[in-house]
Write an enzyme that holds these catalytic residues in place. Structure first.
Site, PDB file in Angstrom:
ATOM      1  N   GLY A 230      77.990  21.579  17.897  1.00  0.00           N
ATOM      2  CA  GLY A 230      79.300  21.197  18.027  1.00  0.00           C
ATOM      3  C   GLY A 230      79.988  22.181  19.097  1.00  0.00           C
ATOM      4  O   GLY A 230      81.022  21.608  19.690  1.00  0.00           O
ATOM      5  N   ALA A 231      79.556  23.337  19.339  1.00  0.00           N
ATOM      6  CA  ALA A 231      80.260  24.298  20.169  1.00  0.00           C
ATOM      7  C   ALA A 231      79.496  24.373  21.542  1.00  0.00           C
ATOM      8  O   ALA A 231      79.905  25.021  22.495  1.00  0.00           O
ATOM      9  CB  ALA A 231      80.165  25.879  19.505  1.00  0.00           C
TER      10      ALA A 231
ATOM     11  N   ARG B  10      61.491  19.586  30.929  1.00  0.00           N
ATOM     12  CA  ARG B  10      62.170  19.473  29.614  1.00  0.00           C
ATOM     13  C   ARG B  10      60.882  19.799  28.555  1.00  0.00           C
ATOM     14  O   ARG B  10      61.458  20.341  27.539  1.00  0.00           O
ATOM     15  CB  ARG B  10      62.762  18.213  29.525  1.00  0.00           C
ATOM     16  CG  ARG B  10      63.781  17.921  30.512  1.00  0.00           C
ATOM     17  CD  ARG B  10      64.413  16.393  30.071  1.00  0.00           C
ATOM     18  NE  ARG B  10      65.373  15.967  31.187  1.00  0.00           N
ATOM     19  CZ  ARG B  10      65.288  15.442  32.133  1.00  0.00           C
ATOM     20  NH1 ARG B  10      63.966  14.806  32.355  1.00  0.00           N
ATOM     21  NH2 ARG B  10      66.151  15.238  33.053  1.00  0.00           N
TER      22      ARG B  10
ATOM     23  N   GLY C 188      68.929  16.302  22.301  1.00  0.00           N
ATOM     24  CA  GLY C 188      68.566  17.535  22.520  1.00  0.00           C
ATOM     25  C   GLY C 188      67.174  17.600  23.292  1.00  0.00           C
ATOM     26  O   GLY C 188      66.280  16.431  22.763  1.00  0.00           O
TER      27      GLY C 188
ATOM     28  N   ASP D  23      69.585   7.908  31.745  1.00  0.00           N
ATOM     29  CA  ASP D  23      68.653   7.478  32.827  1.00  0.00           C
ATOM     30  C   ASP D  23      68.876   6.145  33.256  1.00  0.00           C
ATOM     31  O   ASP D  23      68.850   5.828  34.644  1.00  0.00           O
ATOM     32  CB  ASP D  23      67.325   7.508  32.536  1.00  0.00           C
ATOM     33  CG  ASP D  23      66.982   9.019  31.988  1.00  0.00           C
ATOM     34  OD1 ASP D  23      66.567  10.144  32.437  1.00  0.00           O
ATOM     35  OD2 ASP D  23      67.020   9.091  30.533  1.00  0.00           O
TER      36      ASP D  23
ATOM     37  N   HIS E 175      61.967  10.445  28.389  1.00  0.00           N
ATOM     38  CA  HIS E 175      63.172  11.229  29.260  1.00  0.00           C
ATOM     39  C   HIS E 175      62.500  12.424  30.269  1.00  0.00           C
ATOM     40  O   HIS E 175      62.689  13.388  29.682  1.00  0.00           O
ATOM     41  CB  HIS E 175      64.125  11.361  28.256  1.00  0.00           C
ATOM     42  CG  HIS E 175      65.428  12.238  28.991  1.00  0.00           C
ATOM     43  ND1 HIS E 175      66.263  11.795  29.990  1.00  0.00           N
ATOM     44  CD2 HIS E 175      65.820  13.530  28.729  1.00  0.00           C
ATOM     45  CE1 HIS E 175      67.181  12.388  30.351  1.00  0.00           C
ATOM     46  NE2 HIS E 175      67.123  13.690  29.672  1.00  0.00           N
TER      47      HIS E 175
HETATM   48  N1  LIG Z   1      68.653  13.530  26.440  1.00  0.00           N
HETATM   49  C1  LIG Z   1      69.471  13.626  27.438  1.00  0.00           C
HETATM   50  O1  LIG Z   1      69.617  12.537  28.484  1.00  0.00           O
HETATM   51  C2  LIG Z   1      70.024  14.869  27.764  1.00  0.00           C
HETATM   52  C3  LIG Z   1      69.723  15.818  26.832  1.00  0.00           C
HETATM   53  N2  LIG Z   1      70.409  17.235  27.275  1.00  0.00           N
HETATM   54  C4  LIG Z   1      69.998  18.272  26.213  1.00  0.00           C
HETATM   55  O2  LIG Z   1      70.926  18.402  25.171  1.00  0.00           O
HETATM   56  C5  LIG Z   1      70.824  19.891  24.680  1.00  0.00           C
HETATM   57  C6  LIG Z   1      72.195  20.318  24.426  1.00  0.00           C
HETATM   58  O3  LIG Z   1      72.651  20.485  25.957  1.00  0.00           O
HETATM   59  P1  LIG Z   1      73.894  21.338  25.957  1.00  0.00           P
HETATM   60  O4  LIG Z   1      75.053  21.017  25.101  1.00  0.00           O
HETATM   61  O5  LIG Z   1      74.286  21.456  27.433  1.00  0.00           O
HETATM   62  O6  LIG Z   1      73.571  22.853  25.565  1.00  0.00           O
HETATM   63  P2  LIG Z   1      74.323  24.238  25.140  1.00  0.00           P
HETATM   64  O7  LIG Z   1      73.396  25.483  25.201  1.00  0.00           O
HETATM   65  O8  LIG Z   1      75.684  24.306  25.739  1.00  0.00           O
HETATM   66  O9  LIG Z   1      74.916  23.841  23.725  1.00  0.00           O
HETATM   67  C7  LIG Z   1      73.950  23.791  22.976  1.00  0.00           C
HETATM   68  C8  LIG Z   1      74.315  24.120  21.370  1.00  0.00           C
HETATM   69  O10 LIG Z   1      73.607  24.023  20.171  1.00  0.00           O
HETATM   70  C9  LIG Z   1      73.642  24.836  19.373  1.00  0.00           C
HETATM   71  N3  LIG Z   1      72.297  25.000  18.589  1.00  0.00           N
HETATM   72  C10 LIG Z   1      71.023  25.441  18.778  1.00  0.00           C
HETATM   73  N4  LIG Z   1      70.273  25.426  17.743  1.00  0.00           N
HETATM   74  C11 LIG Z   1      71.189  24.682  16.926  1.00  0.00           C
HETATM   75  C12 LIG Z   1      70.639  24.263  15.640  1.00  0.00           C
HETATM   76  N5  LIG Z   1      69.384  24.453  14.981  1.00  0.00           N
HETATM   77  N6  LIG Z   1      71.582  23.702  14.987  1.00  0.00           N
HETATM   78  C13 LIG Z   1      72.753  23.433  15.402  1.00  0.00           C
HETATM   79  N7  LIG Z   1      73.070  23.592  16.621  1.00  0.00           N
HETATM   80  C14 LIG Z   1      72.188  24.462  17.327  1.00  0.00           C
HETATM   81  C15 LIG Z   1      73.840  26.301  20.233  1.00  0.00           C
HETATM   82  O11 LIG Z   1      74.683  27.230  19.514  1.00  0.00           O
HETATM   83  C16 LIG Z   1      74.780  25.546  21.359  1.00  0.00           C
HETATM   84  O12 LIG Z   1      76.165  25.750  20.975  1.00  0.00           O
HETATM   85  C17 LIG Z   1      69.860  20.596  25.416  1.00  0.00           C
HETATM   86  O13 LIG Z   1      68.614  20.382  24.973  1.00  0.00           O
HETATM   87  C18 LIG Z   1      69.784  19.510  26.674  1.00  0.00           C
HETATM   88  O14 LIG Z   1      68.583  19.939  27.548  1.00  0.00           O
HETATM   89  C19 LIG Z   1      71.254  17.355  28.084  1.00  0.00           C
HETATM   90  C20 LIG Z   1      71.608  16.501  28.971  1.00  0.00           C
HETATM   91  C21 LIG Z   1      71.069  15.133  28.982  1.00  0.00           C
HETATM   92  O1  LIG Z   2      67.778  17.623  33.030  1.00  0.00           O
HETATM   93  C1  LIG Z   2      67.960  18.250  31.938  1.00  0.00           C
HETATM   94  O2  LIG Z   2      67.434  19.328  31.521  1.00  0.00           O
HETATM   95  C2  LIG Z   2      69.353  17.679  31.199  1.00  0.00           C
HETATM   96  C3  LIG Z   2      68.915  16.375  30.993  1.00  0.00           C
HETATM   97  O3  LIG Z   2      68.036  16.006  30.219  1.00  0.00           O
HETATM   98  C4  LIG Z   2      69.539  15.216  32.031  1.00  0.00           C
HETATM   99  O4  LIG Z   2      70.295  15.654  32.920  1.00  0.00           O
HETATM  100  O5  LIG Z   2      68.910  14.393  32.114  1.00  0.00           O
END
Ligand SMILES: NC(=O)C1=CN([C@@H]2O[C@H](COP(=O)(O)OP(=O)(O)OC[C@H]3O[C@@H](n4cnc5c(N)ncnc54)[C@H](O)[C@@H]3O)[C@@H](O)[C@H]2O)C=CC1
Ligand SMILES: O=C([O-])CC(=O)C(=O)O
Length: 323
Positions: free
Chosen positions: A12-13, A98, A130, A159, A187
Site C-alpha cells: 500500500g505504500a 522479472r 507483483g 502488456d 508477463h
Molecule cells: N504485472 C505487471 O504488469 C507489473 C508488475 N510490477 C511489479 O509490481 C511490484 C510492485 O511495484 P512497485 O509498487 O513499483 O514497487 P515499490 O517497491 O515501490 O513498492 C512495493 C511495496 O510493497 C511492499 N511490500 C514488500 N513486501 C511486502 C509484503 N510481504 N506484504 C505487503 N507489502 C509488501 C514494500 O514495502 C513496498 O512499499 C513489483 O514486483 C513490480 O515488478 C510493476 C509494473 C507492472
Molecule cells: O518491467 C518491470 O519490471 C515492471 C513491469 O512488469 C512492467 O513495466 O511491465
C-alpha cells in the site's frame, strides 16, 4: 446505496499503490455508485509511510470510501476481502529479468495465498501484479486449497494496453478502433503480443502493417517495454501498471468490451500445459472470464506460444517447493 466492497491492496505504500488506491477510491475500478472499504497491507518498516498514504486518502474526502485500514498482518488485511490486489513485492532494477525476482518474492505469495484462503471472502477475486506475476499467482493459488484456482489471475493487461497503443499509433487510429488484440503467455520478454487476429476499424491489422514491422519492431517493443521504462525513468512503471490493474478488475467484475488478455490458470486450451498461469484471450461476463476458443493459430504464432509456455513451465519447476 450498494453494500461496500472490500478491496485489499498489498504494498500500500509503494509506487504503484500511490496511483492505484486513489483511482479505486474515486470509483474508476468498480464504478461511481460502488462504495469501497480499503484494506491496505504493508511490511513493518513501511507502516509509517502507509500511515501517510491513509492520511492523504482521508484528506481527499472521497464519497465512495466507507472505510480504510492499514495493517502489517495479511490475515487482517485480507479479512472478508472481495477483491485482493497483490502488488507488494520487490520490483526489478536495470539489467534484471522479472524472473530474477522469483527468489525474493516467491515466499510472499505462499504466505499471502494461505492468508487469503483462511480469511478472504470465499468468492474473492485475486489479481497478482507483483513480479514475476504469473508464477507468483501460481504460488498464491497453490497455497489456497479452499479457493478455486480460477479466482487467481496475473496481470497481463499492461502488456495488452501497450500492444493496443503501439498498433493504434502505427495505423494512425484510436485504441478503441482495435478489436481482438491478444497477448499470450508470460508477463516477460517471451510474451507473444499477437495481432494476427486483430482488426482496426474492421480491417485485418496484418493487412495494414508490414510483416517486418510486426515481427521486428512491434513484438520486441511490447515485450521489452517494462525494461525501456526502467531505463528511462530509473524506476519501473507505476501509473500505467495501476491503470492496467484497474482495467483488469473492472472488466472481470463488470464485463469486458470484447477480448482482453488475462493471466489465468491454463485448462489446456490451445495445447498449453494445464495449470500454469498463462495469458489467454478472454471475454468477461457476469463476474466470470471465459477463454475465447477456436481461434486459428498459424505456425508463427504456435512457435511463439510454445516459447513463452516453456518459460512458464521452467519457472514453475524453480518454485516447486512453494507449490
Ligand atoms: N504485472 C505487471 O504488469 C507489473 C508488475 N510490477 C511489479 O509490481 C511490484 C510492485 O511495484 P512497485 O509498487 O513499483 O514497487 P515499490 O517497491 O515501490 O513498492 C512495493 C511495496 O510493497 C511492499 N511490500 C514488500 N513486501 C511486502 C509484503 N510481504 N506484504 C505487503 N507489502 C509488501 C514494500 O514495502 C513496498 O512499499 C513489483 O514486483 C513490480 O515488478 C510493476 C509494473 C507492472
Ligand atoms: O518491467 C518491470 O519490471 C515492471 C513491469 O512488469 C512492467 O513495466 O511491465
Amino acid at each position: 446505496m450498494k453494500e461496500p466492497v472490500r478491496v485489499a491492496i498489498t504494498g500500500g505504500a509503494g509506487n504503484i499503490s500511490y496511483s492505484l488506491i486513489f483511482r479505486i477510491a474515486a470509483g474508476d475500478m468498480l464504478g461511481p455508485d460502488q462504495p469501497v472499504i480499503l484494506q491496505l497491507l504493508e511490511i513493518p518498516p513501511a507502516m509509517d509511510a502507509l500511515k501517510g498514504v491513509i492520511m492523504e486518502i482521508n484528506d481527499c474526502a472521497f464519497p465512495l470510501v466507507h472505510g480504510i485500514s492499514g495493517s502489517d498482518k495479511p490475515e487482517e488485511a485480507f479479512k472478508d476481502a472481495d477483491i485482493a490486489l497483490l502488488v507488494g513485492s520487490k520490483p526489478r532494477g536495470k539489467g534484471m529479468e522479472r524472473s530474477d525476482l522469483l527468489k525474493a518474492n516467491g515466499d510472499i505469495f505462499s504466505v499471502q495465498g494461505k492468508a487469503l484462503n483462511d480469511n478472504a471472502s470465499k468468492d474473492v477475486k485475486v489479481l497478482v501484479v507483483g513480479n514475476p506475476a504469473n508464477t507468483n499467482a501460481l504460488i498464491a493459488a497453490a497455497n489456497a486449497p479452499d479457493l478455486d484456482n480460477k479466482q487467481f489471475t496475473a496481470m497481463m493487461r499492461l502488456d495488452h494496453n501497450r500492444a493496443l497503443s503501439q498498433l493504434a499509433q502505427k495505423t494512425d487510429s484510436q485504441v478503441t478502433d482495435i478489436d481482438k488484440m491478444i497477448v499470450w503467455g508470460n508477463h516477460s520478454a517471451t510474451q507473444y503480443p499477437d495481432i494476427s487476429q486483430a482488426t482496426v476499424n474492421g480491417k485485418p491489422a496484418l493487412d495494414l502493417v508490414d510483416r517486418d514491422w510486426y515481427e521486428n519492431d512491434f513484438i520486441p517493443t511490447v515485450q521489452k517495454r517494462g525494461a525501456a521504462i526502467i531505463e528511462a525513468r530509473g524506476a519501473s512503471s507505476a501509473a500505467s501498471a495501476a491503470s492496467a490493474a484497474i482495467d483488469h478488475v473492472r472488466d472481470w467484475v463488470k464485463g469486458s468490451d470484447g477480448i482482453v488478455s488475462m493471466g489465468i490458470p491454463s485448462d489446456g486450451s490451445y495445447g498449453v500445459e494445464e495449470g500454469i498461469m498463462f495469458s489467454y484471450p478472454v471475454i468477461c461476463k457476469n463476474g466470470q472470464y471465459e477463454i475465447v476458443q477456436d481461434l486459428e493459430i498459424d505456425e508463427f504464432s504456435r512457435g511463439r506460444m510454445k516459447t513463452t509456455e516453456e518459460e512458464l513451465r521452467s519457472e514453475r519447476e524453480a518454485v516447486a517447493a512453494l507449490l
